[in-house]
Design an enzyme around this catalytic site. Structure first.
Site, PDB file in Angstrom:
ATOM      1  N   TYR A  79      -0.920  -0.720  10.435  1.00  0.00           N
ATOM      2  CA  TYR A  79      -1.185  -1.078   9.038  1.00  0.00           C
ATOM      3  C   TYR A  79      -0.014  -0.635   8.158  1.00  0.00           C
ATOM      4  O   TYR A  79       0.508  -1.401   7.353  1.00  0.00           O
ATOM      5  CB  TYR A  79      -2.466  -0.414   8.583  1.00  0.00           C
ATOM      6  CG  TYR A  79      -2.876  -0.666   7.161  1.00  0.00           C
ATOM      7  CD1 TYR A  79      -2.530   0.216   6.146  1.00  0.00           C
ATOM      8  CD2 TYR A  79      -3.626  -1.779   6.833  1.00  0.00           C
ATOM      9  CE1 TYR A  79      -2.910  -0.004   4.840  1.00  0.00           C
ATOM     10  CE2 TYR A  79      -4.015  -2.009   5.520  1.00  0.00           C
ATOM     11  CZ  TYR A  79      -3.662  -1.110   4.535  1.00  0.00           C
ATOM     12  OH  TYR A  79      -4.042  -1.341   3.233  1.00  0.00           O
TER      13      TYR A  79
ATOM     14  N   SER B 249       0.850  -1.196   0.000  1.00  0.00           N
ATOM     15  CA  SER B 249       0.000   0.000   0.000  1.00  0.00           C
ATOM     16  C   SER B 249       0.880   1.239   0.000  1.00  0.00           C
ATOM     17  O   SER B 249       2.028   1.186   0.464  1.00  0.00           O
ATOM     18  CB  SER B 249      -0.874   0.026   1.265  1.00  0.00           C
ATOM     19  OG  SER B 249      -1.397   1.326   1.501  1.00  0.00           O
TER      20      SER B 249
HETATM   21  N1  LIG Z   1      -8.857  -1.033  -0.935  1.00  0.00           N
HETATM   22  C1  LIG Z   1      -7.843  -0.178  -0.803  1.00  0.00           C
HETATM   23  O1  LIG Z   1      -8.022   1.067  -0.838  1.00  0.00           O
HETATM   24  C2  LIG Z   1      -6.470  -0.688  -0.596  1.00  0.00           C
HETATM   25  C3  LIG Z   1      -6.224  -2.019  -0.262  1.00  0.00           C
HETATM   26  N2  LIG Z   1      -4.918  -2.426  -0.084  1.00  0.00           N
HETATM   27  C4  LIG Z   1      -4.616  -3.813   0.254  1.00  0.00           C
HETATM   28  O2  LIG Z   1      -5.171  -4.660  -0.739  1.00  0.00           O
HETATM   29  C5  LIG Z   1      -5.489  -5.937  -0.166  1.00  0.00           C
HETATM   30  C6  LIG Z   1      -6.932  -6.276  -0.475  1.00  0.00           C
HETATM   31  O3  LIG Z   1      -7.708  -5.213   0.053  1.00  0.00           O
HETATM   32  P1  LIG Z   1      -9.254  -5.042  -0.332  1.00  0.00           P
HETATM   33  O4  LIG Z   1      -9.552  -5.792  -1.580  1.00  0.00           O
HETATM   34  O5  LIG Z   1      -9.570  -3.601  -0.229  1.00  0.00           O
HETATM   35  O6  LIG Z   1      -9.907  -5.794   0.915  1.00  0.00           O
HETATM   36  P2  LIG Z   1     -11.332  -6.481   1.100  1.00  0.00           P
HETATM   37  O7  LIG Z   1     -11.597  -6.481   2.574  1.00  0.00           O
HETATM   38  O8  LIG Z   1     -12.309  -5.858   0.195  1.00  0.00           O
HETATM   39  O9  LIG Z   1     -11.031  -7.997   0.655  1.00  0.00           O
HETATM   40  C7  LIG Z   1     -10.099  -8.705   1.404  1.00  0.00           C
HETATM   41  C8  LIG Z   1     -10.230 -10.156   1.076  1.00  0.00           C
HETATM   42  O10 LIG Z   1      -9.378 -10.876   1.963  1.00  0.00           O
HETATM   43  C9  LIG Z   1     -10.131 -11.840   2.688  1.00  0.00           C
HETATM   44  N3  LIG Z   1      -9.546 -11.980   4.019  1.00  0.00           N
HETATM   45  C10 LIG Z   1      -9.395 -11.012   4.964  1.00  0.00           C
HETATM   46  N4  LIG Z   1      -8.806 -11.528   6.058  1.00  0.00           N
HETATM   47  C11 LIG Z   1      -8.581 -12.853   5.795  1.00  0.00           C
HETATM   48  C12 LIG Z   1      -7.998 -13.922   6.509  1.00  0.00           C
HETATM   49  N5  LIG Z   1      -7.527 -13.745   7.750  1.00  0.00           N
HETATM   50  N6  LIG Z   1      -7.924 -15.131   5.918  1.00  0.00           N
HETATM   51  C13 LIG Z   1      -8.401 -15.325   4.664  1.00  0.00           C
HETATM   52  N7  LIG Z   1      -8.966 -14.356   3.917  1.00  0.00           N
HETATM   53  C14 LIG Z   1      -9.048 -13.135   4.491  1.00  0.00           C
HETATM   54  C15 LIG Z   1     -11.558 -11.326   2.692  1.00  0.00           C
HETATM   55  O11 LIG Z   1     -12.453 -12.395   2.842  1.00  0.00           O
HETATM   56  C16 LIG Z   1     -11.636 -10.707   1.293  1.00  0.00           C
HETATM   57  O12 LIG Z   1     -11.863 -11.719   0.328  1.00  0.00           O
HETATM   58  C17 LIG Z   1      -5.209  -5.791   1.334  1.00  0.00           C
HETATM   59  O13 LIG Z   1      -3.933  -6.321   1.621  1.00  0.00           O
HETATM   60  C18 LIG Z   1      -5.200  -4.279   1.550  1.00  0.00           C
HETATM   61  O14 LIG Z   1      -4.392  -3.909   2.651  1.00  0.00           O
HETATM   62  C19 LIG Z   1      -3.849  -1.571  -0.219  1.00  0.00           C
HETATM   63  C20 LIG Z   1      -4.068  -0.262  -0.525  1.00  0.00           C
HETATM   64  C21 LIG Z   1      -5.382   0.275  -0.749  1.00  0.00           C
HETATM   65  C1  LIG Z   2      -4.587   3.369   0.893  1.00  0.00           C
HETATM   66  C2  LIG Z   2      -4.626   2.644   2.206  1.00  0.00           C
HETATM   67  O1  LIG Z   2      -4.039   1.402   2.160  1.00  0.00           O
HETATM   68  C3  LIG Z   2      -6.010   2.609   2.711  1.00  0.00           C
HETATM   69  O2  LIG Z   2      -5.957   2.761   4.107  1.00  0.00           O
HETATM   70  C4  LIG Z   2      -7.064   2.197   4.653  1.00  0.00           C
HETATM   71  O3  LIG Z   2      -7.388   2.268   5.814  1.00  0.00           O
HETATM   72  C5  LIG Z   2      -7.780   1.372   3.707  1.00  0.00           C
HETATM   73  O4  LIG Z   2      -7.998   0.181   4.362  1.00  0.00           O
HETATM   74  C6  LIG Z   2      -6.824   1.343   2.541  1.00  0.00           C
HETATM   75  O5  LIG Z   2      -6.059   0.191   2.668  1.00  0.00           O
END
Ligand SMILES: NC(=O)C1=CN([C@@H]2O[C@H](COP(=O)(O)OP(=O)(O)OC[C@H]3O[C@@H](n4cnc5c(N)ncnc54)[C@H](O)[C@@H]3O)[C@@H](O)[C@H]2O)C=CC1
Ligand SMILES: C[C@H](O)[C@@H]1OC(=O)[C@H](O)[C@@H]1O
Length: 261
Positions: free
Chosen positions: A164, A151
């Protein structure tokens, strides 16, 4: 193989076997769908069997070669189970996407030890341990790839929590170490650093109009990103066309990380 065929394969993931953690929604789902549409076979992991069943049924109606396991990857035992399943199903692995991550947004003094450990286990320990466990399978591939989903909060201060950000910065450092250590094994390791992407995780804060405006004011492209825009970068980094790229961190951020004043 003639030049045209090799060029075609350069920009696809034909026949590659990929594990995408956290693949039922958000960025992980988009990555899994991108990989499937580029010719890969995919295993996804998430905690809820119902989410997995629904998504896999949708993909199977499109004849997409996907399977999934309901596991909690913050737990060591479940990471060992995933490894056993991959060995059992494929006996090899070409791509690991460490996408699982979550956030608890607090001021530093407000975190409990339990919250600290949950974030470390979910975001960082899971990525490190799965990289370790799946290394032997990735080594068997002539084109092993790991994508760490970090991130911009691992590159800069964000107001979304120090823990985080620590986990995301550590993923970038891990990317560099593994890229060098495993280059002789033909395993490339790269990181992606997204800014706000429209997913359930981010919607928790983006649904607040004032917060969204603050985000957009810091974003030169004037919008949050879409999961497919992260997925495209992940797919490229795993393609033969990216064969000389390793140890890098690519920001997917609409210009956020280079916007000074
Ligand atoms: N959405 C955003 O703005 C950003 C997200 N990220 C990173 O991208 C990655 C995905 O984020 P999003 O798609 O936004 O999250 P989300 O919460 O929408 O999806 C996360 C996925 O991971 C699964 N998951 C969560 N904890 C788990 C566990 N302990 N075991 C198995 N599965 C688990 C959930 O079921 C879901 O399928 C994360 O690492 C997040 O930190 C990084 C920067 C920005
Ligand atoms: C851009 C960041 O990663 C952003 O910070 C948060 O709290 C959201 O969960 C996104 O991951």
């Amino acid at each position: 193989m003639n030049q045209l065929e090799s060029n075609t394969n350069r920009w696809r993931l034909s026949g590659q076997k990929a594990v995408v953690t956290g693949g039922t929604k958000g960025i992980g789902r988009a990555i899994a769908e991108e990989f499937l549409n580029l010719g890969a076979e995919v295993i996804i992991v998430a905690r809820k069997q119902t989410e997995l069943d629904t998504l896999l049924a949708e993909w199977h109606t499109q004849q997409l070669p996907a399977s999934g396991y309901a596991l909690d990857l913050s737990r060591s035992t479940d990471r060992l189970t995933l490894t056993e399943k991959v060995i059992e199903k494929w006996g090899r692995l070409d791509i690991l996407v460490n996408n699982v991550g979550t956030n608890i947004r607090k001021k530093t003094v407000a975190y409990s030890e339990k919250e600290y450990q949950l974030l470390l286990d979910t975001n960082l320990t899971s990525a490190f341990h799965l990289s370790q466990l799946l290394y032997p399978l990735l080594k068997q591939s002539a084109q092993g790839n790991i994508i760490q989903i970090s991130s911009v909060s691992g590159l800069n201060h964000l107001r979304t929590g120090a823990i985080y950000g620590m986990t995301k910065a550590a993923m970038i450092q891990l990317t560099k170490n593994l890229a060098v250590e495993w280059a002789p094994d033909n395993i490339r390791v790269n990181a992606l650093a997204p800014w706000y992407i429209r997913t359930p995780l981010a919607d928790a804060v983006l649904q607040n109009p004032d917060y969204l405006n603050s985000v957009l004011e810091r974003t030169p492209m004037g919008r949050v990103g879409e999961p497919a825009e992260v997925a495209a970068a992940a797919a490229f980094l795993c393609m033969p066309a990216a064969s000389y790229i390793t140890g890098q961190c690519l920001a997917i951020d609409g210009g956020f990380s280079v916007y000074g004043f």
